[in-house]
Design a protein around this motif. Structure first.
Motif, PDB file in Angstrom:
ATOM      1  N   THR A 151     -16.933  -7.237 -23.312  1.00  0.00           N
ATOM      2  CA  THR A 151     -17.105  -8.068 -22.118  1.00  0.00           C
ATOM      3  C   THR A 151     -17.104  -9.560 -22.453  1.00  0.00           C
ATOM      4  N   VAL A 152     -17.464  -9.912 -23.678  1.00  0.00           N
ATOM      5  CA  VAL A 152     -17.477 -11.328 -24.065  1.00  0.00           C
ATOM      6  C   VAL A 152     -16.048 -11.821 -24.266  1.00  0.00           C
ATOM      7  N   ARG A 153     -15.322 -11.168 -25.173  1.00  0.00           N
ATOM      8  CA  ARG A 153     -13.979 -11.643 -25.529  1.00  0.00           C
ATOM      9  C   ARG A 153     -12.964 -11.405 -24.420  1.00  0.00           C
ATOM     10  N   GLU A 154     -13.015 -10.233 -23.817  1.00  0.00           N
ATOM     11  CA  GLU A 154     -11.986  -9.855 -22.852  1.00  0.00           C
ATOM     12  C   GLU A 154     -12.251 -10.402 -21.453  1.00  0.00           C
ATOM     13  N   GLN A 155     -13.539 -10.588 -21.095  1.00  0.00           N
ATOM     14  CA  GLN A 155     -13.855 -10.966 -19.717  1.00  0.00           C
ATOM     15  C   GLN A 155     -14.643 -12.267 -19.596  1.00  0.00           C
ATOM     16  N   GLY A 156     -15.094 -12.814 -20.716  1.00  0.00           N
ATOM     17  CA  GLY A 156     -15.850 -14.059 -20.670  1.00  0.00           C
ATOM     18  C   GLY A 156     -17.221 -13.916 -20.042  1.00  0.00           C
ATOM     19  N   LEU A 157     -17.815 -12.725 -20.117  1.00  0.00           N
ATOM     20  CA  LEU A 157     -19.141 -12.485 -19.546  1.00  0.00           C
ATOM     21  C   LEU A 157     -20.213 -12.698 -20.607  1.00  0.00           C
ATOM     22  N   HIS A 158     -21.395 -13.141 -20.167  1.00  0.00           N
ATOM     23  CA  HIS A 158     -22.477 -13.434 -21.101  1.00  0.00           C
ATOM     24  C   HIS A 158     -23.785 -12.819 -20.598  1.00  0.00           C
ATOM     25  N   PHE A 159     -24.740 -12.726 -21.518  1.00  0.00           N
ATOM     26  CA  PHE A 159     -26.040 -12.168 -21.160  1.00  0.00           C
ATOM     27  C   PHE A 159     -26.681 -12.946 -20.009  1.00  0.00           C
ATOM     28  N   ARG A 160     -27.528 -12.251 -19.278  1.00  0.00           N
ATOM     29  CA  ARG A 160     -28.270 -12.878 -18.191  1.00  0.00           C
ATOM     30  C   ARG A 160     -29.702 -12.345 -18.230  1.00  0.00           C
ATOM     31  N   PRO A 161     -30.686 -13.151 -17.806  1.00  0.00           N
ATOM     32  CA  PRO A 161     -32.087 -12.721 -17.910  1.00  0.00           C
ATOM     33  C   PRO A 161     -32.481 -11.667 -16.885  1.00  0.00           C
ATOM     34  N   ASP A 162     -31.828 -11.672 -15.715  1.00  0.00           N
ATOM     35  CA  ASP A 162     -32.181 -10.709 -14.672  1.00  0.00           C
ATOM     36  C   ASP A 162     -31.342  -9.439 -14.861  1.00  0.00           C
ATOM     37  N   TRP A 163     -31.677  -8.695 -15.879  1.00  0.00           N
ATOM     38  CA  TRP A 163     -30.851  -7.543 -16.278  1.00  0.00           C
ATOM     39  C   TRP A 163     -30.817  -6.454 -15.220  1.00  0.00           C
ATOM     40  N   GLU A 164     -31.768  -6.484 -14.287  1.00  0.00           N
ATOM     41  CA  GLU A 164     -31.711  -5.505 -13.197  1.00  0.00           C
ATOM     42  C   GLU A 164     -30.436  -5.657 -12.373  1.00  0.00           C
ATOM     43  N   ALA A 165     -29.863  -6.868 -12.369  1.00  0.00           N
ATOM     44  CA  ALA A 165     -28.605  -7.078 -11.650  1.00  0.00           C
ATOM     45  C   ALA A 165     -27.449  -6.372 -12.329  1.00  0.00           C
ATOM     46  N   VAL A 166     -27.630  -6.032 -13.600  1.00  0.00           N
ATOM     47  CA  VAL A 166     -26.617  -5.274 -14.342  1.00  0.00           C
ATOM     48  C   VAL A 166     -26.831  -3.779 -14.170  1.00  0.00           C
ATOM     49  N   VAL A 167     -28.083  -3.346 -14.251  1.00  0.00           N
ATOM     50  CA  VAL A 167     -28.390  -1.916 -14.197  1.00  0.00           C
ATOM     51  C   VAL A 167     -28.171  -1.348 -12.795  1.00  0.00           C
ATOM     52  N   THR A 168     -28.463  -2.145 -11.769  1.00  0.00           N
ATOM     53  CA  THR A 168     -28.379  -1.645 -10.393  1.00  0.00           C
ATOM     54  C   THR A 168     -27.013  -1.057 -10.043  1.00  0.00           C
ATOM     55  N   PRO A 169     -25.903  -1.757 -10.267  1.00  0.00           N
ATOM     56  CA  PRO A 169     -24.615  -1.160  -9.898  1.00  0.00           C
ATOM     57  C   PRO A 169     -24.287   0.094 -10.702  1.00  0.00           C
ATOM     58  N   VAL A 170     -24.854   0.217 -11.910  1.00  0.00           N
ATOM     59  CA  VAL A 170     -24.640   1.437 -12.684  1.00  0.00           C
ATOM     60  C   VAL A 170     -25.389   2.598 -12.039  1.00  0.00           C
ATOM     61  N   VAL A 171     -26.653   2.350 -11.694  1.00  0.00           N
ATOM     62  CA  VAL A 171     -27.474   3.395 -11.062  1.00  0.00           C
ATOM     63  C   VAL A 171     -26.893   3.803  -9.716  1.00  0.00           C
ATOM     64  N   ASP A 172     -26.374   2.839  -8.981  1.00  0.00           N
ATOM     65  CA  ASP A 172     -25.872   3.121  -7.634  1.00  0.00           C
ATOM     66  C   ASP A 172     -24.422   3.600  -7.614  1.00  0.00           C
ATOM     67  N   GLY A 173     -23.787   3.655  -8.799  1.00  0.00           N
ATOM     68  CA  GLY A 173     -22.367   3.982  -8.837  1.00  0.00           C
ATOM     69  C   GLY A 173     -22.058   5.458  -8.681  1.00  0.00           C
ATOM     70  N   ASP A 174     -20.797   5.749  -8.454  1.00  0.00           N
ATOM     71  CA  ASP A 174     -20.352   7.121  -8.256  1.00  0.00           C
ATOM     72  C   ASP A 174     -20.634   8.044  -9.435  1.00  0.00           C
ATOM     73  N   PRO A 175     -20.447   7.601 -10.704  1.00  0.00           N
ATOM     74  CA  PRO A 175     -20.692   8.532 -11.805  1.00  0.00           C
ATOM     75  C   PRO A 175     -22.111   9.082 -11.831  1.00  0.00           C
ATOM     76  N   VAL A 176     -23.104   8.225 -11.531  1.00  0.00           N
ATOM     77  CA  VAL A 176     -24.485   8.712 -11.501  1.00  0.00           C
ATOM     78  C   VAL A 176     -24.661   9.714 -10.376  1.00  0.00           C
ATOM     79  N   ARG A 177     -24.148   9.389  -9.197  1.00  0.00           N
ATOM     80  CA  ARG A 177     -24.287  10.319  -8.074  1.00  0.00           C
ATOM     81  C   ARG A 177     -23.583  11.642  -8.364  1.00  0.00           C
TER      82      ARG A 177
END
Length: 305
Positions: A191-217
């Motif tokens: 995600t760093v090299r390919e997408q230019g994304l970096h760490f963020r302190p509010d990690w719940e904003a990262v986990v939420t879409p994973v929990v709410d996504g189709d694969p989990v359901r």
């Protein structure tokens, strides 16, 4: 404890590479042959020799696949993926402009992807919606029966990669009857090299879409969901909106990161959240990914990536 090297960082990273042998990520003979070619503290030799080992093992895997030997191909490609990751580890001076670092990272991802397709139950590559882009992940299923099972969400830490997550936790969890969704968050792996994304302190904003996504359901079918993470600075937490779905959450990072580490009781509690049967008394977390520290206070004593 020293492993092969006196240098604390080299010792840790050699142990990290070798430790994945328990789940098919290394062969001790290959590790020792590579070690003998790398002088103490020589980062250039480290990258070159691990890359040479990775390429050799990849060729074995490709030849096995061409010959129709599925298991041999899978095993070799898994080891090659880990060795490519190890070869890239110290190439941190200017990774954005380091063509060799980019090549090694791609090779680690590709060899793993090819091996994942050869698992007894092939892994499913994921692109998890995240803000205006996606995060890479894998869905690992214990079998293809469609039986409802507890699902573990897992991501690594500063210098981990998505592919490494298989050896660190997923392989062990699958053996014990869990499904696993592993993913790279912003600042991790590609995600760093390919997408230019970096760490963020509010990690719940990262986990939420994973929990709410189709694969989990699709995989948990109403059964319990647990989350584990490794070595992410600050407190990572399951989002409040998913508190009734994430039944246990803990980190394998040490207290100095600010996270609440997984104790044996925590891991036992996570196991109790679902009906998966433990076939041994061991945690599914691979031994080389326990919270160890280098002599300079950081993991392995080097600047994390």
């Amino acid at each position: 404890m020293k492993f092969l090297y006196d240098d604390g960082s080299f010792s840790f990273e050699a142990l990290r590479a070798a430790g994945y042998a328990v789940y098919g990520g290394a062969d001790l003979g290959e590790v020792l042959v590579t070690w003998r070619q790398i002088p103490e503290g020589d980062e250039e030799a480290w990258s070159a020799q691990w890359a040479a080992t990775a390429a050799r093992i990849e060729r074995i895997g490709r030849d096995a696949l061409a010959g129709g030997h599925r298991v041999s191909a899978r095993e070799a490609l898994l080891r090659a993926s880990n060795y490519y990751r190890t070869a890239d580890f110290y190439r941190r001076e200017n990774p954005a402009a380091d063509a060799e670092s980019a090549r090694l990272a791609r090779a680690s991802r590709q060899t793993f992807a090819d091996a994942a397709a050869l698992l007894d139950t092939p892994a499913r590559a994921l692109r998890i919606p995240y803000e205006d882009t996606t995060l890479p992940g894998y869905l690992f299923l214990a079998d293809d029966s469609g039986t409802p099972r507890p699902t573990v969400l897992f991501h690594g830490g500063y210098d981990s990669t998505l592919e490494e997550d298989y050896f660190a936790l997923a392989a062990g969890a699958l053996r014990r009857g869990y499904n696993v969704i592993a993913f790279d968050g912003p600042g991790q792996g590609s995600t760093v090299r390919e997408q230019g994304l970096h760490f963020r302190p509010d990690w719940e904003a990262v986990v939420t879409p994973v929990v709410d996504g189709d694969p989990v359901r699709d995989t948990r079918h109403g059964v319990r969901l647990g989350r584990l993470d490794q070595l992410v600075a600050g407190r990572t937490r399951a989002p409040a909106s998913t508190a009734t779905r994430v039944r246990c959450s803990c980190s394998t990072s040490a207290p100095s990161t600010g996270s609440t580490p997984c104790s044996p009781a925590d891991l036992a509690a996570c196991r109790r959240t679902g009906p998966a049967r433990e076939t041994t008394g061991r945690s599914p977390v691979a031994p080389s990914m326990a919270s160890r520290r280098g002599p300079r206070g950081r993991r392995g004593g080097r600047t994390p990536r």
